[in-house]
Design an enzyme around this catalytic site. Structure first.
Site, PDB file in Angstrom:
ATOM      1  N   CYS A   1      62.821 -55.452   8.803  1.00  9.80           N
ATOM      2  CA  CYS A   1      61.410 -55.034   8.783  1.00  9.80           C
ATOM      3  C   CYS A   1      60.512 -55.881   7.892  1.00  9.80           C
ATOM      4  O   CYS A   1      60.795 -56.114   6.717  1.00  9.80           O
ATOM      5  CB  CYS A   1      61.308 -53.571   8.368  1.00  9.80           C
ATOM      6  SG  CYS A   1      59.634 -52.929   8.585  1.00  9.80           S
TER       7      CYS A   1
ATOM      8  N   CYS B   1      51.393 -40.183  19.458  1.00 13.58           N
ATOM      9  CA  CYS B   1      52.739 -40.394  18.931  1.00 13.58           C
ATOM     10  C   CYS B   1      52.589 -40.907  17.510  1.00 13.58           C
ATOM     11  O   CYS B   1      51.682 -41.694  17.230  1.00 13.58           O
ATOM     12  CB  CYS B   1      53.481 -41.420  19.785  1.00 13.58           C
ATOM     13  SG  CYS B   1      55.117 -41.812  19.118  1.00 13.58           S
TER      14      CYS B   1
ATOM     15  N   CYS C   1      56.820 -50.686   1.783  1.00 10.52           N
ATOM     16  CA  CYS C   1      57.677 -49.547   2.083  1.00 10.52           C
ATOM     17  C   CYS C   1      58.891 -49.560   1.149  1.00 10.52           C
ATOM     18  O   CYS C   1      59.507 -50.598   0.933  1.00 10.52           O
ATOM     19  CB  CYS C   1      58.134 -49.609   3.542  1.00 10.52           C
ATOM     20  SG  CYS C   1      59.131 -48.191   4.006  1.00 10.52           S
TER      21      CYS C   1
ATOM     22  N   CYS D   1      65.126 -51.671   5.146  1.00 10.34           N
ATOM     23  CA  CYS D   1      65.546 -52.034   6.509  1.00 10.34           C
ATOM     24  C   CYS D   1      65.519 -53.560   6.672  1.00 10.34           C
ATOM     25  O   CYS D   1      64.456 -54.188   6.507  1.00 10.34           O
ATOM     26  CB  CYS D   1      64.635 -51.370   7.522  1.00 10.34           C
ATOM     27  SG  CYS D   1      64.410 -49.599   7.198  1.00 10.34           S
TER      28      CYS D   1
ATOM     29  N   CYS E   1      50.264 -44.752  19.804  1.00  7.05           N
ATOM     30  CA  CYS E   1      51.362 -44.582  18.847  1.00  7.05           C
ATOM     31  C   CYS E   1      50.966 -45.162  17.495  1.00  7.05           C
ATOM     32  O   CYS E   1      50.603 -46.338  17.413  1.00  7.05           O
ATOM     33  CB  CYS E   1      52.610 -45.316  19.329  1.00  7.05           C
ATOM     34  SG  CYS E   1      53.099 -44.872  20.997  1.00  7.05           S
TER      35      CYS E   1
ATOM     36  N   ARG F   1      61.931 -47.363  27.067  1.00  8.59           N
ATOM     37  CA  ARG F   1      60.868 -48.344  26.787  1.00  8.59           C
ATOM     38  C   ARG F   1      61.433 -49.735  26.487  1.00  8.59           C
ATOM     39  O   ARG F   1      62.269 -49.904  25.599  1.00  8.59           O
ATOM     40  CB  ARG F   1      59.994 -47.881  25.621  1.00  8.59           C
ATOM     41  CG  ARG F   1      58.860 -48.877  25.333  1.00  8.59           C
ATOM     42  CD  ARG F   1      57.850 -48.387  24.312  1.00  8.59           C
ATOM     43  NE  ARG F   1      57.285 -47.133  24.688  1.00  8.59           N
ATOM     44  CZ  ARG F   1      57.370 -46.028  23.948  1.00  8.59           C
ATOM     45  NH1 ARG F   1      57.951 -46.053  22.777  1.00  8.59           N
ATOM     46  NH2 ARG F   1      56.832 -44.905  24.374  1.00  8.59           N
TER      47      ARG F   1
ATOM     48  N   CYS G   1      60.989 -39.437  20.409  1.00 10.79           N
ATOM     49  CA  CYS G   1      61.064 -40.835  20.831  1.00 10.79           C
ATOM     50  C   CYS G   1      62.084 -41.480  19.894  1.00 10.79           C
ATOM     51  O   CYS G   1      61.836 -41.586  18.690  1.00 10.79           O
ATOM     52  CB  CYS G   1      59.692 -41.495  20.687  1.00 10.79           C
ATOM     53  SG  CYS G   1      59.727 -43.266  20.983  1.00 10.79           S
TER      54      CYS G   1
END
Ligand code: SAM
Ligand code: DTB
Ligand code: SF4
Length: 322
Positions: A65, A133, A58, A62, A102, A265, A193
């Site tokens: 991550c 999702c 990616c 972040c 998801c 959640r 979400c």
């Protein structure tokens, strides 16, 4: 709305939120649980299963991550998964008791050329009778509308932390970028979400400020995932100090009070939590989990353990979303 139902507010101040965090633990949990029962059956938990449909490499940085191309996490990168494999995993999730499937992709944003495939995935998973999702990174208005037309039920896009702490965690996009995508998703009529991560070294005031952002959005996200940082070797946050379990429970309780109609959640991090911590999270108003042996790239509690925990607590799966 009956007199007993909590009034849903969008004008929370940071001072009010700080006061909630400072309440004695029992007072906070009592208030959260009382609020919880005004909108939900306190013995029902919504069950979602996750699948990473595109792994690693990616371009975003972040700090938490495993999938960022900026960190050396020894994760094997994979391109967009084929439809058949995804449908097979969705069938398995449904048979296991999930009501929502998801799907996550390690993208900054989906390319237009991927959209046809992504929309077909939504249609096929939805056809199995599952809620869908997706979390694919940033979306413009057009892509949000395309996903809505394909039948997407929820889009996950997290604010992750406070606007003040955000630049310490991510430098390749801004908080405003995130807010913009959230607006596109909301305007397209897809359920939002949106939540974040605790335990990244943020201050208590950052937690206040982060929940303030969520609770003062134009509309509260229908689903609010609160993740505890999963420390991944090779990421800049790998050595972050452990979060006190009581602080995590407080976070759930305050989220429940601020956004009484949202499904909160108890998201990543359950593998590192005791049954007792999770039970207190459910008492505080958490009413959704990820179920299945894996999150996106990291471990989740095994399903036998979760079933045993649900049995011990008398918790039943929520059949359809409220
Ligand atoms: N690339 C997309 C994006 O960032 O929106 C979607 C996938 S991303 C992995 C989805 C969310 O998972 C992140 O926003 C973050 O809140 C959460 N997450 C990722 N890694 C995590 C970790 N190590 N611990 C806890 N939560 C994590
Ligand atoms: C969310 O808030 N948590 C999920 C989901 N949205 C996509 C992801 C958790 C990821 C945990 C780390 C991993 O497995 O890579
Ligand atoms: Fe990429 Fe999402 Fe991971 Fe950030 S959280 S590095 S955007 S996959």
């Amino acid at each position: 709305m009956t007199k007993l139902e909590a009034h849903v507010r969008y004008n929370w101040t940071k001072e009010e939120i700080e006061t909630l965090f400072e309440l004695p633990f029992n007072d906070l949990l009592f208030q959260a649980h009382t609020t919880y029962r005004q909108y939900f059956d306190a013995n029902e938990v919504q069950i979602s299963t996750l699948l990473n449909i595109k792994t690693g490499a990616c371009p975003e940085d972040c700090a938490y991550c495993s999938q960022s191309g900026h960190h050396n996490t020894e994760l094997k990168k994979e391109k967009l998964m084929g439809l058949e494999q995804i449908v097979a995993a969705a069938k398995k999730a449904k048979a296991g008791g999930a009501s929502r499937f998801c799907m996550g992709a390690a993208w900054r944003s989906p390319h237009q050329k991927d959209m046809a495939q992504v929309c077909e995935i939504v249609q096929e998973v939805k056809a199995l009778g599952l809620e869908t999702c997706m979390t694919l990174g940033m979306l413009d208005e057009g892509k949000a509308t395309q996903l809505k037309s394909a039948g997407l039920d929820y889009y996950n896009h997290n604010l992750d932390t406070s606007p003040e702490y955000y630049p310490d965690i991510i430098s390749t996009r801004t908080y405003d970028d995130r807010l913009e995508t959230l607006a596109h998703v909301r305007n397209a009529g897809v359920n939002v979400c949106c939540g974040g991560i605790v335990g990244m070294g943020e201050s208590k005031l950052d937690r206040v400020s982060f929940l303030h952002q969520l609770a003062t959005l134009e509309e509260h996200p229908q689903s609010v995932p609160i993740n505890q940082l999963v420390k991944v070797k090779g990421t800049p946050l790998a050595e972050t100090e452990n979060l006190d379990a009581l602080d995590f429970i407080r976070m759930i309780a305050v989220a429940r009070i601020l956004m009484p109609k949202s499904v909160v959640r108890l998201s990543a991090g359950r593998n590192e939590m005791s049954d007792e911590t999770q039970a207190l999270c459910f008492f505080a108003g958490a009413n959704s989990i990820f179920y299945g042996d894996k999150l996106l790239t990291t471990e989740n509690p095994d399903t036998n353990h979760d079933q045993a925990l649900f049995n011990k607590l008398g918790i039943k799966p929520m059949s359809v979303s409220p």
